[in-house]
Design a protein around this motif. Sequence first.
Motif, short mmCIF file in Angstrom:
data_model
loop_
_atom_site.label_atom_id
_atom_site.label_comp_id
_atom_site.label_asym_id
_atom_site.label_seq_id
_atom_site.Cartn_x
_atom_site.Cartn_y
_atom_site.Cartn_z
N TYR A 81 3.32 1.17 1.57
CA TYR A 81 2.55 2.24 2.21
C TYR A 81 2.51 3.52 1.37
N GLY B 6 1.19 3.25 8.07
CA GLY B 6 1.09 2.11 7.16
C GLY B 6 1.54 0.82 7.81
N SER C 166 -4.26 -2.84 3.66
CA SER C 166 -4.82 -2.65 5.00
C SER C 166 -5.41 -3.96 5.50
N HIS D 153 -2.77 5.08 0.00
CA HIS D 153 -3.90 4.43 0.64
C HIS D 153 -5.11 4.52 -0.29
N ILE E 2 -6.03 8.26 8.79
CA ILE E 2 -4.90 8.40 7.87
C ILE E 2 -4.39 9.84 7.99
#
Length: 366
Positions: free
Chosen positions: A361, A251, A263, A364, A76
Motif C-alpha cells: 500500500y 489500502g 487495487s 497508489h 484515496i
Amino acid sequence: MRKIVAFLVALLLFAATLVGVNSYYDAVITSARGYLDYDVKNAKLQCLDAVSSSLDENTILFLGSSELDVSDSLNITSHPKNVFHWGNSDFNMMLYGGASNQSLSQAIHLGALGNRLKVKKVVINLSPQWFIEDFLAPEAFADKLYPEMFTAFMENEGISVDLKQRVVDRCKSQLNTSPDKLRQIEAYERVYLHTGNIADLWLIEINKLITSNRDKAILTFSMNPPKATGPKVVYDDIDFSALAEEAELNGQAQCANNDFYVSDNYFKKNLEPNLGWLKGHLKSANMHDTVEYDDLRLLLDICRELGIEPLLVSVPVNGFYYDYTGLPESERQHCYQNIRDIAGEYDVQLLDLSGHEYTPYFLHDI
C-alpha cells in the motif's frame, strides 16, 4: 478603399470580441484557483494562464505523472486533493502531470512556468518505469507537447539558447510519427533560435492567440469544482501519523483479491485476464543506460538556469508485481543508483523511497 475599411473594422470587432471573451474566461479561472491546484486533466495542463494564476506564495509546484491522477470514486484519503480539501488550505500543491508525462515534457513545462513561480522550489516525482528503455511511446510524448507551454518555454529569456536547442533536438527525435507537431517545433526553432522568417512568425503569433482562447474555453467548460466542505485545513495541524494509518486501512480495503497488492478493480479488469503474457515479459528490460537519464539532466539544467531548487523523489516499483513480470532486481537497483548519482552530480535534494518495493500500500498508481 471601402473593402479595406470594412476589413479593418471587422478585424477590430473580432479582436474586441476575443479580448472580452478572454476576460470572462480569466474571471472564471481565477474563481476556481484552489480546485485548479489539484485538477490534472489535460485541459488545465495545457492552459498556461490557469496554472500561473494559482502559483501564489503558499503554493509549491509538484511535477509527476499518473500517480497524480486518482479517481474521486476511490476516495484515496492521502491524496493531496483530499489532504488539502481541494485548495481549502493555508498551504497547497500545484499538481502538474498525468500519464505519459516524463522528464522531457516536464522540462518544457517547468521552463514555461519558471518565471511565474512565487516559490522558487519544485518537487519532481520520478517514476522508475520512465527509465525502462522505450517505455515512452513517441505518440504519447507528442500528446503532452502543449503549444502554449512550448511557446512560453521558448520565450523564457532565463533559459540559454544552448539549452533550448538541446531540448528542441530531443523533441524532434521523438516526433517522427507526429509530422504536424514536428513542423511546429521546427518553426519555433527557426523563429526563436535562428533568423526565422515572417511566415513562421505570423503563424506562431496567430497560433498563440487561437490556442490561448481555445484552451481557456475548454478548461472553463470542463471544470467541475467540488463544493467546499469542512473547515479550512491548517498545515501545521495535520496529523500525518493518523493519515498514514488511514492510508494503510484504505489500502487493505482496496487490495484484497490478489497477491500483488494492486487495487482489486484494476487487477480484475487489466491484470487477471493477461497474467499469462505478463509473466516474465520484462526479463530483458534495460533500465541502466536509457536516454531518460539525459532527459532528467535537461530538467535539472532548467532548474539550475532559472534558479529553482528541486527536490527529487525516487519512488519504488511494486516489487510483488514487477518480480512477476521478470523485471530484474539488478536493473531496478541500477535505476535507483543512477538517480542517486544524478542528484549528487547536480547537488540537489533527493527523497529516496526506493527501499519500499515490498511495502504494501506504499503508493497508489495504475
